[in-house]
Design an enzyme around this catalytic site. Structure first.
Site, PDB file in Angstrom:
ATOM      1  N   ASP A  52     -41.225  10.518 -57.756  1.00  0.00           N
ATOM      2  CA  ASP A  52     -40.291   9.393 -57.690  1.00  0.00           C
ATOM      3  C   ASP A  52     -38.896   9.918 -58.036  1.00  0.00           C
ATOM      4  O   ASP A  52     -38.750  10.759 -58.925  1.00  0.00           O
ATOM      5  CB  ASP A  52     -40.688   8.299 -58.674  1.00  0.00           C
ATOM      6  CG  ASP A  52     -40.135   6.940 -58.275  1.00  0.00           C
ATOM      7  OD1 ASP A  52     -40.928   6.066 -57.881  1.00  0.00           O
ATOM      8  OD2 ASP A  52     -38.900   6.744 -58.357  1.00  0.00           O
ATOM      9  N   ASP A  87     -37.181  13.779 -54.684  1.00  0.00           N
ATOM     10  CA  ASP A  87     -36.953  12.915 -53.536  1.00  0.00           C
ATOM     11  C   ASP A  87     -37.929  13.241 -52.416  1.00  0.00           C
ATOM     12  O   ASP A  87     -38.197  14.415 -52.133  1.00  0.00           O
ATOM     13  CB  ASP A  87     -35.515  13.086 -53.046  1.00  0.00           C
ATOM     14  CG  ASP A  87     -35.052  11.938 -52.177  1.00  0.00           C
ATOM     15  OD1 ASP A  87     -35.645  11.739 -51.088  1.00  0.00           O
ATOM     16  OD2 ASP A  87     -34.106  11.244 -52.569  1.00  0.00           O
ATOM     17  N   ILE A  88     -38.424  12.214 -51.768  1.00  0.00           N
ATOM     18  CA  ILE A  88     -39.357  12.400 -50.660  1.00  0.00           C
ATOM     19  C   ILE A  88     -38.704  13.149 -49.505  1.00  0.00           C
ATOM     20  O   ILE A  88     -39.379  13.717 -48.641  1.00  0.00           O
ATOM     21  CB  ILE A  88     -39.885  11.017 -50.199  1.00  0.00           C
ATOM     22  CG1 ILE A  88     -41.151  11.168 -49.370  1.00  0.00           C
ATOM     23  CG2 ILE A  88     -38.837  10.238 -49.435  1.00  0.00           C
ATOM     24  CD1 ILE A  88     -42.337  11.594 -50.149  1.00  0.00           C
ATOM     25  N   GLN A 107     -46.414   5.784 -50.978  1.00  0.00           N
ATOM     26  CA  GLN A 107     -45.769   4.499 -51.257  1.00  0.00           C
ATOM     27  C   GLN A 107     -44.249   4.588 -51.231  1.00  0.00           C
ATOM     28  O   GLN A 107     -43.557   3.565 -51.183  1.00  0.00           O
ATOM     29  CB  GLN A 107     -46.189   3.984 -52.637  1.00  0.00           C
ATOM     30  CG  GLN A 107     -47.683   3.952 -52.870  1.00  0.00           C
ATOM     31  CD  GLN A 107     -48.402   2.963 -51.979  1.00  0.00           C
ATOM     32  OE1 GLN A 107     -48.020   1.808 -51.905  1.00  0.00           O
ATOM     33  NE2 GLN A 107     -49.444   3.428 -51.301  1.00  0.00           N
ATOM     34  N   SER A 151     -46.133  -2.333 -43.715  1.00  0.00           N
ATOM     35  CA  SER A 151     -45.613  -3.643 -44.100  1.00  0.00           C
ATOM     36  C   SER A 151     -45.847  -4.672 -43.003  1.00  0.00           C
ATOM     37  O   SER A 151     -45.851  -4.347 -41.807  1.00  0.00           O
ATOM     38  CB  SER A 151     -44.108  -3.532 -44.380  1.00  0.00           C
ATOM     39  OG  SER A 151     -43.492  -4.794 -44.481  1.00  0.00           O
ATOM     40  N   TYR A 175     -35.561  -2.325 -41.625  1.00  0.00           N
ATOM     41  CA  TYR A 175     -36.688  -1.983 -42.492  1.00  0.00           C
ATOM     42  C   TYR A 175     -37.998  -2.048 -41.708  1.00  0.00           C
ATOM     43  O   TYR A 175     -38.823  -1.123 -41.760  1.00  0.00           O
ATOM     44  CB  TYR A 175     -36.741  -2.925 -43.694  1.00  0.00           C
ATOM     45  CG  TYR A 175     -37.991  -2.755 -44.527  1.00  0.00           C
ATOM     46  CD1 TYR A 175     -38.142  -1.638 -45.354  1.00  0.00           C
ATOM     47  CD2 TYR A 175     -39.016  -3.695 -44.486  1.00  0.00           C
ATOM     48  CE1 TYR A 175     -39.285  -1.467 -46.122  1.00  0.00           C
ATOM     49  CE2 TYR A 175     -40.167  -3.531 -45.250  1.00  0.00           C
ATOM     50  CZ  TYR A 175     -40.297  -2.420 -46.062  1.00  0.00           C
ATOM     51  OH  TYR A 175     -41.434  -2.258 -46.810  1.00  0.00           O
ATOM     52  N   ARG A 239     -44.690 -17.399 -46.072  1.00  0.00           N
ATOM     53  CA  ARG A 239     -45.080 -16.048 -46.439  1.00  0.00           C
ATOM     54  C   ARG A 239     -46.539 -16.038 -46.879  1.00  0.00           C
ATOM     55  O   ARG A 239     -47.068 -17.019 -47.389  1.00  0.00           O
ATOM     56  CB  ARG A 239     -44.213 -15.521 -47.600  1.00  0.00           C
ATOM     57  CG  ARG A 239     -42.747 -15.319 -47.277  1.00  0.00           C
ATOM     58  CD  ARG A 239     -42.544 -14.168 -46.314  1.00  0.00           C
ATOM     59  NE  ARG A 239     -41.133 -13.974 -46.010  1.00  0.00           N
ATOM     60  CZ  ARG A 239     -40.473 -14.599 -45.038  1.00  0.00           C
ATOM     61  NH1 ARG A 239     -41.121 -15.468 -44.277  1.00  0.00           N
ATOM     62  NH2 ARG A 239     -39.210 -14.368 -44.826  1.00  0.00           N
TER      63      ARG A 239
END
Length: 349
Positions: A52, A87-88, A107, A151, A175, A239
């Protein structure tokens, strides 16, 4: 050398040098969902390494709490815990970590529909390029399985509800586009390079230590301060709110079975609730005399989300356990117990 960090009891991060042979890598493991996964895996006896970058998208104090919970789990049980600050998008670091892992729960992402509208290139850089780093690293290592956090935003405009996994994907925010692109890379890498991969499409996850700028946390905060909850738009948008514990259960199943390899699965609650109803449920639990106020709708928000989890039930036996009312009650209880540190984050978000 990897920049490995841990946190003392005050939440202060400090570097240390200690190598672990990790069984599970959780990218974004100090975030909301990643933090819950890391803690659960540790309590189940697994060795966990989390990656992370501790960014300030939302207050790092929440990430410190996630780290503390994971450390406490390691102290109380048989699993171990290590946090790697990085960092990814750092391909060399990702290569190093994936090479040690048997399972990767990916994630890490730049979350937030509204953030993506403001800066779509950043969302693409983190969510797509970062995912490619994980997949490229996995090609060169004996990873048992990669589980990708997708998502419901990939669906966009519904042609029918609830969403089944083969529903058209027409995302309406950068996104959603980034998650769909990353999900497709996960699928293609799985097919081309014989990588065991699973994509889980999460539907609006909430629960303890959630991002403070989400509707539920804001509604709870305002009601507890005798202020009317504010609904953006006319409140008819709906939602499928999914409690964090149900998300954890779905992911944990993938440590036990290969039945979902190569699949995309909806992980939701099946409980389709309007935003106005959500505000009323929270209001009625805390301050029934308050009115509901309405504001201008935010750009990029989906009109409706509703999960069909039939496939997830068939493949991995997934069944949601919390409806919106029971989940909200649990969250309100947690909020009250943690109000001193959590509420200032909500109020400033």
């Amino acid at each position: 050398m990897r920049n490995r960090v841990d946190a003392d009891d005050s939440g202060t991060f400090y570097p240390f040098v200690r190598l672990l042979q990790a069984m599970i890598l959780v990218t974004g493991g100090a975030g909301f969902i990643g933090g819950h996964l890391a803690e659960a895996f540790i309590r189940d006896g697994y060795d966990v390494v989390t990656l992370d970058n501790l960014n300030s998208y939302y207050d790092v104090d929440i990430k410190r709490r996630n780290v503390e919970c994971a450390r406490e789990a390691a102290e109380e049980g048989t699993g171990s815990y290590e946090l790697v600050e990085g960092d990814i998008r750092d391909a060399d670091l990702v290569d190093d970590l994936v090479d040690d892992a048997e399972y990767v729960f990916h994630q890490a992402a730049q979350a937030g529909v509204r953030t993506s509208v403001e800066n779509p290139r950043r969302v693409n850089d983190i969510n797509v390029e970062g995912t490619l780093n994980v997949l490229d690293a996995a090609r060169e290592s004996p990873v048992e399985r990669i589980v990708f956090a997708s998502s419901s935003s990939v669906y966009g405009k519904p042609t029918s509800l609830p969403y089944e996994e083969d529903h058209p994907t027409t995302p309406i925010s950068p996104y959603g586009v980034s998650k769909l692109a990353a999900e497709n890379y996960v699928r293609v890498y799985g097919d081309l390079y014989d990588l065991p991969t699973v994509a889980l499409r999460y539907f609006t996850v909430y629960g303890p230590r959630m991002r403070p700028n989400m509707a539920i946390s804001n509604f709870v905060s305002r009601c507890m301060n005798d202020e009317p909850p504010i609904v953006y738009g006319d409140g008819t948008q709906t939602r499928d709110f999914t409690y964090a514990d149900d998300i954890v259960r779905a992911n944990t199943k993938l440590l036990e079975t290969d039945a979902a390899d190569g699949e995309v699965l909806n992980i939701g609650s099946t409980d389709n609730v309007s935003i106005a109803t959500l505000a009323e449920v929270i209001r009625d639990e805390i301050a029934p005399d308050l009115d509901i106020e309405y504001g201008e709708r935010q750009a990029g928000d989906a009109e409706h989300t509703h999960a069909d989890v039939t496939k997830a039930n068939d493949v991995i036996g997934y069944e949601p356990t919390e409806d919106i009312r029971s989940g909200v009650r649990k969250f309100i209880g947690w909020y009250q117990e943690n109000r001193e540190w959590y509420e200032p984050l909500v109020r400033s978000s």
